[in-house]
Design a protein around this motif. Structure first.
Motif, mmCIF file in Angstrom:
data_model
loop_
_atom_site.group_PDB
_atom_site.id
_atom_site.type_symbol
_atom_site.label_atom_id
_atom_site.label_comp_id
_atom_site.label_asym_id
_atom_site.label_seq_id
_atom_site.Cartn_x
_atom_site.Cartn_y
_atom_site.Cartn_z
ATOM 1 N N ARG A 85 -12.338 9.446 -8.868
ATOM 2 C CA ARG A 85 -12.765 8.102 -8.490
ATOM 3 C C ARG A 85 -12.214 7.740 -7.110
ATOM 4 O O ARG A 85 -11.075 8.028 -6.790
ATOM 5 N N VAL A 86 -13.046 7.072 -6.330
ATOM 6 C CA VAL A 86 -12.639 6.528 -5.033
ATOM 7 C C VAL A 86 -12.919 5.034 -5.084
ATOM 8 O O VAL A 86 -14.056 4.609 -5.265
ATOM 9 N N ASP A 87 -11.879 4.228 -4.931
ATOM 10 C CA ASP A 87 -12.026 2.775 -5.014
ATOM 11 C C ASP A 87 -12.099 2.095 -3.657
ATOM 12 O O ASP A 87 -12.614 0.986 -3.557
ATOM 13 N N PHE A 88 -11.548 2.745 -2.626
ATOM 14 C CA PHE A 88 -11.461 2.095 -1.314
ATOM 15 C C PHE A 88 -11.602 3.147 -0.225
ATOM 16 O O PHE A 88 -11.050 4.244 -0.339
ATOM 17 N N MET A 89 -12.330 2.790 0.817
ATOM 18 C CA MET A 89 -12.461 3.658 1.995
ATOM 19 C C MET A 89 -12.205 2.817 3.238
ATOM 20 O O MET A 89 -12.727 1.705 3.351
ATOM 21 N N LYS A 90 -11.413 3.344 4.160
ATOM 22 C CA LYS A 90 -11.216 2.691 5.454
ATOM 23 C C LYS A 90 -11.719 3.652 6.522
ATOM 24 O O LYS A 90 -11.255 4.784 6.610
ATOM 25 N N LEU A 91 -12.686 3.183 7.309
ATOM 26 C CA LEU A 91 -13.306 4.036 8.324
ATOM 27 C C LEU A 91 -13.140 3.403 9.700
ATOM 28 O O LEU A 91 -13.550 2.265 9.919
ATOM 29 N N ASP A 92 -12.571 4.152 10.609
ATOM 30 C CA ASP A 92 -12.458 3.740 12.003
ATOM 31 C C ASP A 92 -12.542 5.016 12.813
ATOM 32 O O ASP A 92 -11.535 5.667 13.092
ATOM 33 N N VAL A 93 -13.770 5.402 13.142
ATOM 34 C CA VAL A 93 -13.993 6.710 13.757
ATOM 35 C C VAL A 93 -14.828 6.612 15.033
ATOM 36 O O VAL A 93 -15.611 7.508 15.342
ATOM 37 N N GLU A 94 -14.664 5.515 15.733
ATOM 38 C CA GLU A 94 -15.277 5.349 17.051
ATOM 39 C C GLU A 94 -16.782 5.562 17.048
ATOM 40 O O GLU A 94 -17.320 6.260 17.895
ATOM 41 N N GLY A 95 -17.454 4.958 16.066
ATOM 42 C CA GLY A 95 -18.910 4.917 16.089
ATOM 43 C C GLY A 95 -19.629 5.799 15.099
ATOM 44 O O GLY A 95 -20.817 5.631 14.851
ATOM 45 N N ARG A 110 -21.781 6.826 -7.003
ATOM 46 C CA ARG A 110 -21.003 6.990 -8.234
ATOM 47 C C ARG A 110 -19.941 5.906 -8.404
ATOM 48 O O ARG A 110 -19.792 5.330 -9.485
ATOM 49 N N ASP A 111 -19.174 5.622 -7.333
ATOM 50 C CA ASP A 111 -17.969 4.797 -7.448
ATOM 51 C C ASP A 111 -18.072 3.392 -6.867
ATOM 52 O O ASP A 111 -17.230 2.551 -7.157
ATOM 53 N N HIS A 112 -19.031 3.156 -5.988
ATOM 54 C CA HIS A 112 -19.171 1.854 -5.311
ATOM 55 C C HIS A 112 -17.850 1.364 -4.708
ATOM 56 O O HIS A 112 -17.410 0.244 -4.982
ATOM 57 N N PRO A 113 -17.193 2.201 -3.884
ATOM 58 C CA PRO A 113 -15.902 1.771 -3.337
ATOM 59 C C PRO A 113 -16.043 0.576 -2.402
ATOM 60 O O PRO A 113 -17.088 0.373 -1.784
ATOM 61 N N VAL A 114 -14.992 -0.210 -2.313
ATOM 62 C CA VAL A 114 -14.897 -1.228 -1.272
ATOM 63 C C VAL A 114 -14.697 -0.466 0.032
ATOM 64 O O VAL A 114 -13.942 0.516 0.078
ATOM 65 N N ILE A 115 -15.384 -0.894 1.085
ATOM 66 C CA ILE A 115 -15.323 -0.173 2.358
ATOM 67 C C ILE A 115 -14.913 -1.142 3.466
ATOM 68 O O ILE A 115 -15.560 -2.171 3.670
ATOM 69 N N LEU A 116 -13.843 -0.829 4.152
ATOM 70 C CA LEU A 116 -13.437 -1.548 5.354
ATOM 71 C C LEU A 116 -13.745 -0.621 6.506
ATOM 72 O O LEU A 116 -13.235 0.505 6.554
ATOM 73 N N MET A 117 -14.611 -1.069 7.421
ATOM 74 C CA MET A 117 -15.017 -0.153 8.486
ATOM 75 C C MET A 117 -15.225 -0.851 9.819
ATOM 76 O O MET A 117 -15.566 -2.031 9.873
ATOM 77 N N GLU A 118 -15.014 -0.069 10.860
ATOM 78 C CA GLU A 118 -15.291 -0.537 12.210
ATOM 79 C C GLU A 118 -16.795 -0.760 12.353
ATOM 80 O O GLU A 118 -17.600 -0.023 11.782
#
Length: 162
Positions: A85-95, A110-118
């Protein structure tokens, strides 16, 4: 799990985790995207490594070098490592955030994680991506989002909203 394609930066991250006695994070020297294989990472001067990008249309700096890096998709990583299971993803990868999401489609479904992203249009443009494409993908996956800083969004799936 943390992913950092710049070997030197990954080593510093590992040292910081050790200094702070954090043992529940594993660092992987890989670029995460929508395909398996290798890609080119365009490097700014050392003092601006946070701007490094796999985007071929660099706008925010004059590349001083480039290097070939290994790539993985999150779907492959999750499957290969038996992550349940993946509950959270943080993405900051310059575009290239959309490319990561594309390579994590099964995980997201499958998991509908919360995503914080740039959510920076200049960075997206470096990777040949538009804000409209990001919005369309998030909507297709059932997400709503709101701006939480000048260039970051918090994305929550409909099943997680109260």
């Amino acid at each position: 799990y943390a992913f950092e394609p710049i070997y030197e930066a990954a080593e510093v991250l590992k040292q910081n985790l050790a200094i702070n006695e954090i043992s529940n994070v594993s660092v992987h020297t890989l670029a995460v995207t929508h395909f398996m294989g290798k890609t080119t990472l365009y490097m700014p001067p050392l003092t601006a490594w946070g701007l490094a990008t796999i985007g071929a249309f660099v706008e925010r700096f004059e590349p001083v070098s480039s290097r070939e890096v290994d790539c993985i998709t999150l779907d492959r990583f999750v499957e290969s490592n038996g992550i349940e299971r993946v509950d959270f993803m943080k993405l900051d990868v310059e575009g290239s955030e959309l490319n990561i999401l594309r390579g994590a489609r099964a995980l997201i479904e499958r998991d509908h994680p919360v995503i914080l992203m740039e959510y920076n249009e200049i960075n997206m443009r470096q990777c040949g991506i538009t804000r409209e494409e990001v919005d369309a993908f998030l909507l297709e996956m059932g997400y709503a989002w709101s701006l939480v800083s000048t260039e970051d969004i918090l994305c929550v799936h409909a099943t997680r909203m109260y």
